[in-house]
Design a protein around this motif. Structure first.
Motif, PDB file in Angstrom:
ATOM      1  N   VAL A 125       0.844  -1.191   0.000  1.00  0.00           N
ATOM      2  CA  VAL A 125       0.000   0.000   0.000  1.00  0.00           C
ATOM      3  C   VAL A 125       0.882   1.246   0.000  1.00  0.00           C
ATOM      4  O   VAL A 125       0.601   2.229  -0.693  1.00  0.00           O
ATOM      5  CB  VAL A 125      -0.949   0.000   1.223  1.00  0.00           C
ATOM      6  N   TYR A 126       1.985   1.197   0.743  1.00  0.00           N
ATOM      7  CA  TYR A 126       2.925   2.314   0.753  1.00  0.00           C
ATOM      8  C   TYR A 126       3.473   2.552  -0.653  1.00  0.00           C
ATOM      9  O   TYR A 126       3.547   3.683  -1.117  1.00  0.00           O
ATOM     10  CB  TYR A 126       4.059   2.033   1.730  1.00  0.00           C
ATOM     11  N   PHE A 127       3.846   1.478  -1.308  1.00  0.00           N
ATOM     12  CA  PHE A 127       4.333   1.608  -2.687  1.00  0.00           C
ATOM     13  C   PHE A 127       3.263   2.256  -3.563  1.00  0.00           C
ATOM     14  O   PHE A 127       3.550   3.158  -4.346  1.00  0.00           O
ATOM     15  CB  PHE A 127       4.712   0.234  -3.260  1.00  0.00           C
ATOM     16  N   GLY A 128       2.013   1.791  -3.415  1.00  0.00           N
ATOM     17  CA  GLY A 128       0.940   2.332  -4.234  1.00  0.00           C
ATOM     18  C   GLY A 128       0.698   3.809  -3.980  1.00  0.00           C
ATOM     19  O   GLY A 128       0.530   4.601  -4.905  1.00  0.00           O
ATOM     20  N   PHE A 148      -6.851   7.005  -3.098  1.00  0.00           N
ATOM     21  CA  PHE A 148      -7.765   5.898  -3.355  1.00  0.00           C
ATOM     22  C   PHE A 148      -7.145   4.884  -4.312  1.00  0.00           C
ATOM     23  O   PHE A 148      -7.102   3.683  -4.041  1.00  0.00           O
ATOM     24  CB  PHE A 148      -9.075   6.440  -3.936  1.00  0.00           C
ATOM     25  N   TRP A 149      -6.608   5.379  -5.431  1.00  0.00           N
ATOM     26  CA  TRP A 149      -6.065   4.445  -6.425  1.00  0.00           C
ATOM     27  C   TRP A 149      -4.768   3.826  -5.955  1.00  0.00           C
ATOM     28  O   TRP A 149      -4.464   2.670  -6.273  1.00  0.00           O
ATOM     29  CB  TRP A 149      -5.899   5.132  -7.782  1.00  0.00           C
ATOM     30  N   GLY A 150      -3.990   4.595  -5.161  1.00  0.00           N
ATOM     31  CA  GLY A 150      -2.794   4.005  -4.585  1.00  0.00           C
ATOM     32  C   GLY A 150      -3.141   2.836  -3.692  1.00  0.00           C
ATOM     33  O   GLY A 150      -2.537   1.755  -3.769  1.00  0.00           O
ATOM     34  N   LEU A 151      -4.140   3.051  -2.854  1.00  0.00           N
ATOM     35  CA  LEU A 151      -4.598   1.981  -1.960  1.00  0.00           C
ATOM     36  C   LEU A 151      -5.103   0.787  -2.759  1.00  0.00           C
ATOM     37  O   LEU A 151      -4.734  -0.369  -2.496  1.00  0.00           O
ATOM     38  CB  LEU A 151      -5.710   2.524  -1.052  1.00  0.00           C
ATOM     39  N   VAL A 152      -5.943   1.088  -3.762  1.00  0.00           N
ATOM     40  CA  VAL A 152      -6.507   0.004  -4.568  1.00  0.00           C
ATOM     41  C   VAL A 152      -5.389  -0.796  -5.248  1.00  0.00           C
ATOM     42  O   VAL A 152      -5.408  -2.030  -5.248  1.00  0.00           O
ATOM     43  CB  VAL A 152      -7.494   0.569  -5.617  1.00  0.00           C
ATOM     44  N   LEU A 153      -4.395  -0.084  -5.794  1.00  0.00           N
ATOM     45  CA  LEU A 153      -3.313  -0.795  -6.483  1.00  0.00           C
ATOM     46  C   LEU A 153      -2.501  -1.636  -5.497  1.00  0.00           C
ATOM     47  O   LEU A 153      -2.122  -2.770  -5.794  1.00  0.00           O
ATOM     48  CB  LEU A 153      -2.395   0.197  -7.199  1.00  0.00           C
ATOM     49  N   GLY A 154      -2.246  -1.078  -4.300  1.00  0.00           N
ATOM     50  CA  GLY A 154      -1.522  -1.847  -3.291  1.00  0.00           C
ATOM     51  C   GLY A 154      -2.249  -3.117  -2.925  1.00  0.00           C
ATOM     52  O   GLY A 154      -1.666  -4.203  -2.874  1.00  0.00           O
ATOM     53  N   LEU A 155      -3.549  -2.992  -2.677  1.00  0.00           N
ATOM     54  CA  LEU A 155      -4.349  -4.163  -2.321  1.00  0.00           C
ATOM     55  C   LEU A 155      -4.400  -5.142  -3.478  1.00  0.00           C
ATOM     56  O   LEU A 155      -4.329  -6.361  -3.297  1.00  0.00           O
ATOM     57  CB  LEU A 155      -5.769  -3.739  -1.942  1.00  0.00           C
ATOM     58  N   THR A 156      -4.527  -4.601  -4.708  1.00  0.00           N
ATOM     59  CA  THR A 156      -4.625  -5.464  -5.880  1.00  0.00           C
ATOM     60  C   THR A 156      -3.342  -6.259  -6.084  1.00  0.00           C
ATOM     61  O   THR A 156      -3.386  -7.451  -6.380  1.00  0.00           O
ATOM     62  CB  THR A 156      -4.916  -4.630  -7.142  1.00  0.00           C
ATOM     63  N   ALA A 157      -2.204  -5.572  -5.894  1.00  0.00           N
ATOM     64  CA  ALA A 157      -0.927  -6.254  -6.115  1.00  0.00           C
ATOM     65  C   ALA A 157      -0.833  -7.508  -5.260  1.00  0.00           C
ATOM     66  O   ALA A 157      -0.372  -8.558  -5.720  1.00  0.00           O
ATOM     67  CB  ALA A 157       0.233  -5.312  -5.785  1.00  0.00           C
ATOM     68  N   LEU A 222      -5.346  -0.417   6.372  1.00  0.00           N
ATOM     69  CA  LEU A 222      -3.909  -0.175   6.476  1.00  0.00           C
ATOM     70  C   LEU A 222      -3.522   1.199   5.954  1.00  0.00           C
ATOM     71  O   LEU A 222      -2.488   1.748   6.339  1.00  0.00           O
ATOM     72  CB  LEU A 222      -3.133  -1.240   5.692  1.00  0.00           C
ATOM     73  N   VAL A 223      -4.367   1.758   5.090  1.00  0.00           N
ATOM     74  CA  VAL A 223      -4.030   3.033   4.488  1.00  0.00           C
ATOM     75  C   VAL A 223      -3.896   4.115   5.568  1.00  0.00           C
ATOM     76  O   VAL A 223      -3.227   5.125   5.389  1.00  0.00           O
ATOM     77  CB  VAL A 223      -5.071   3.424   3.422  1.00  0.00           C
ATOM     78  N   THR A 224      -4.505   3.870   6.699  1.00  0.00           N
ATOM     79  CA  THR A 224      -4.467   4.859   7.780  1.00  0.00           C
ATOM     80  C   THR A 224      -3.035   5.142   8.241  1.00  0.00           C
ATOM     81  O   THR A 224      -2.741   6.208   8.760  1.00  0.00           O
ATOM     82  CB  THR A 224      -5.355   4.394   8.960  1.00  0.00           C
ATOM     83  N   PHE A 225      -2.119   4.196   8.023  1.00  0.00           N
ATOM     84  CA  PHE A 225      -0.727   4.403   8.424  1.00  0.00           C
ATOM     85  C   PHE A 225       0.075   5.145   7.362  1.00  0.00           C
ATOM     86  O   PHE A 225       1.205   5.539   7.594  1.00  0.00           O
ATOM     87  CB  PHE A 225      -0.028   3.066   8.680  1.00  0.00           C
ATOM     88  N   VAL A 226      -0.502   5.247   6.167  1.00  0.00           N
ATOM     89  CA  VAL A 226       0.291   5.722   5.044  1.00  0.00           C
ATOM     90  C   VAL A 226      -0.138   7.104   4.569  1.00  0.00           C
ATOM     91  O   VAL A 226       0.690   7.950   4.251  1.00  0.00           O
ATOM     92  CB  VAL A 226       0.208   4.704   3.885  1.00  0.00           C
ATOM     93  N   ALA A 227      -1.440   7.321   4.527  1.00  0.00           N
ATOM     94  CA  ALA A 227      -1.925   8.589   3.997  1.00  0.00           C
ATOM     95  C   ALA A 227      -3.327   8.835   4.525  1.00  0.00           C
ATOM     96  O   ALA A 227      -3.895   7.993   5.214  1.00  0.00           O
ATOM     97  CB  ALA A 227      -1.935   8.562   2.473  1.00  0.00           C
ATOM     98  N   ASN A 228      -3.882   9.982   4.194  1.00  0.00           N
ATOM     99  CA  ASN A 228      -5.243  10.286   4.617  1.00  0.00           C
ATOM    100  C   ASN A 228      -6.239   9.794   3.588  1.00  0.00           C
ATOM    101  O   ASN A 228      -6.269  10.261   2.457  1.00  0.00           O
ATOM    102  CB  ASN A 228      -5.406  11.795   4.798  1.00  0.00           C
ATOM    103  N   TYR A 229      -7.043   8.848   3.992  1.00  0.00           N
ATOM    104  CA  TYR A 229      -8.151   8.416   3.164  1.00  0.00           C
ATOM    105  C   TYR A 229      -9.259   8.080   4.147  1.00  0.00           C
ATOM    106  O   TYR A 229      -9.025   7.362   5.119  1.00  0.00           O
ATOM    107  CB  TYR A 229      -7.761   7.194   2.326  1.00  0.00           C
TER     108      TYR A 229
END
Lengths: 305, 216
Positions: A125-128, A148-157, A222-229
């Motif tokens: 998710v951090y990478f995304g 949003f898309w960063g999170l989605v891509l992280g989860l998708t990967a 998990l996105v809560t640790f990385v960015a605001n969503y």
């Protein structure tokens, strides 16, 4: 629930022992619950001041709090749903490629699967969210926004390779005659995969796919640790920061997660039971497929966070 | 990759901290998980209910939420410990539910006929359990349990993200946000750190799986 295998139906003495055990356990558990409740009460954790905004519609903060929670639920579901769809599509492609390529052609794909599966989802998710942005991949233009898309891509990967394994196990669990029969009737290998093998594999693996949705749903937090969503957990944190009632807020948020995930889990069980009853899938197939799902797509069980 | 090599000592330290978190959490969650599994298969109804409640609660809640609950909720009740303590506690609670499920599935996978046969041979409950049921159950449990432990190592990243400090993830965070190093090389280094454990562990598990597999 399967039958207990460890002991027979109990006789009179066994039943008496069980009754005694039950009594002892009830006393112990009640005592424990009492201690916890007293501790909570001593700390003033049952006061309406703390609970009011969450459970009392008359409270002035009630509407605002639940608006935040509703937005959170929606955002969580949105991210999970999009990630899920992408994962299934990409996972199927990877699975098909792995099954149809030769021994050498498979190597890069196998490597990809192993690497992505071996990484913590929070790192992906951090990478995304962060790394893609830093190296100049601009997701901000897409509807939903960059995080949003960063999170989605992280989860998708992560989840696409899990699905790839699930689907591969599903295809592998089909009787050999299915493929042989399809080829013998003159279908090309591609048609065999598309018309004969994949539909059956999906059906066998449907319960495993639904269970994985639980992992995706939990991992959105998990996105809560990385960015605001503003997904459910992040919303819970801002509520808690404003009202200063961590126990109450996080209990309510946890109950919402449990309700969603428990429903999905039951749905998976129901689908599985229905398949077993319908006899569409032979029992042996379901059994191997499910074992494969339990052991194969590895981290499914302990999957995410 | 030079930012990684310049800070290699930090990475190694972070790696070892992550490993330490995992070792403690592994022992804790195995003990707790087996106890919960024992509750779930016991003939005593309230214990079964407790086991089911435990598994349902902790398996369906995100680890991050459990961590927040531990770190912000418990101090309200007068439990004041370090973030490390809360982090490991949360990881143990979360993982124990998965351990319990793996162990229970293993016990249930032993066909009823095995226990029945051992009883008709005149073995006592304890003997039957020790010599017939558990040896078979343990073998079935090895692969899923291994996966749970590998997943737990990955989840230690969440514990780090939550603020334990000093572990592999936190090292990456410190280097990128506090010192402003580029995210790509640093987090590639972090990723490699996790792969150093998960890939060999996964391979080992496959070998082990083949070793202990029972053909039924």
């Amino acid at each position: 629930m399967s039958e207990p295998v460890l002991y027979d139906a109990q006789g009179p003495r066994g039943r008496r022992r069980t009754r005694i055990g039950t009594a002892v356990a009830v006393v112990l558990l009640a005592g424990l619950a009492f201690l916890v409740v007293r501790r909570l009460a001593d700390a003033g954790q049952f006061s309406m001041e703390l609970w009011g905004p969450l459970i009392d519609p008359g409270n002035e903060a009630f509407d605002a709090v639940w608006r935040l929670i509703r937005v959170g639920i929606l955002n969580t579901l949105k991210a999970a749903a999009v990630a899920m769809v992408l994962s299934v599509v990409l996972g199927t492609l990877i699975a098909v490629a792995r099954l149809s390529l030769g021994r050498v052609g498979r190597i890069p794909l196998t490597g990809l699967v192993e690497v992505l599966r071996g990484l913590p989802v929070v790192v992906l998710v951090y990478f995304g969210v962060r790394v893609l942005d830093d190296v100049g991949v601009d997701l901000g233009g897409l509807p939903g926004g960059q995080v949003f898309w960063g999170l989605v891509l992280g989860l998708t990967a992560y989840n696409m390779v899990v699905f790839a394994e699930v689907i591969r196990a599903g295809v592998a669990s089909l009787p050999r005659g299915q493929r042989e029969g399809a080829l013998a009737t003159g279908l090309t290998p591609g048609q065999t995969m598309r018309i004969i093998l994949l539909p059956q594999a999906f059906r066998v693996m449907l319960p495993a796919l639904i269970s994985q949705l639980v992992v995706v749903l939990k991992d959105t937090s998990l996105v809560t640790f990385v960015a605001n969503y503003d997904e459910l957990l992040s919303q819970g944190r801002s509520i808690q920061r404003n009202l200063d009632n961590p126990i109450q807020t996080f209990t309510v948020i946890a109950l919402i997660y449990i309700a969603m995930n428990y429903t999905l889990g039951r749905l998976a069980q129901w689908v599985q039971a229905r398949q077993a009853r319908a006899g569409r899938v032979s029992r042996a197939t379901t059994a191997t497929a499910v074992t494969a799902a339990a052991t194969g797509p590895a981290h499914v069980a302990g999957g995410g966070a | 990759m030079s930012p990684v090599f310049d800070n290699l000592d930090l990475f190694v330290e972070g790696f070892l901290t992550s490993l330490g978190i995992c070792l403690v959490a592994m022992v804790g969650s195995l003990v707790l998980g087996v106890a919960i599994a024992a509750c779930r298969v016991s003939p005593v109804p309230p214990l079964r209910a407790l086991g089911a409640f435990w598994v349902t609660t902790f398996r369906n809640t995100p680890l991050s939420l459990i961590l927040f609950f531990c770190a912000f909720g418990l101090p309200e009740l007068g439990v004041n410990r370090s973030f490390w303590f809360f982090g490991v506690l949360g990881l143990i609670l979360y993982t124990s539910a998965f351990v319990a499920e793996a162990v229970r599935a293993g016990i249930n996978s032993v066909p009823a006929g095995q226990a029945e046969a051992s009883r008709s041979l005149g073995l006592t409950f304890g003997q039957g359990l020790r010599t017939v049921v558990l040896p078979q159950a343990l073998r079935t449990v090895v692969p899923p349990l291994g996966n749970v432990i590998i997943a737990m190592f990955k989840n230690s990243a969440v514990v780090g993200a939550f603020g334990v400090g000093g572990d592999l993830w936190s090292t990456g965070q410190t280097l990128t946000s506090a010192r402003g190093l580029e995210t790509l090389p640093i987090f590639t280094g972090v990723a490699i750190g996790y792969l150093l454990i998960t890939l060999p562990a996964g391979a080992l598990l496959q070998v082990l799986e083949r070793r202990v597999a029972i053909v039924r």
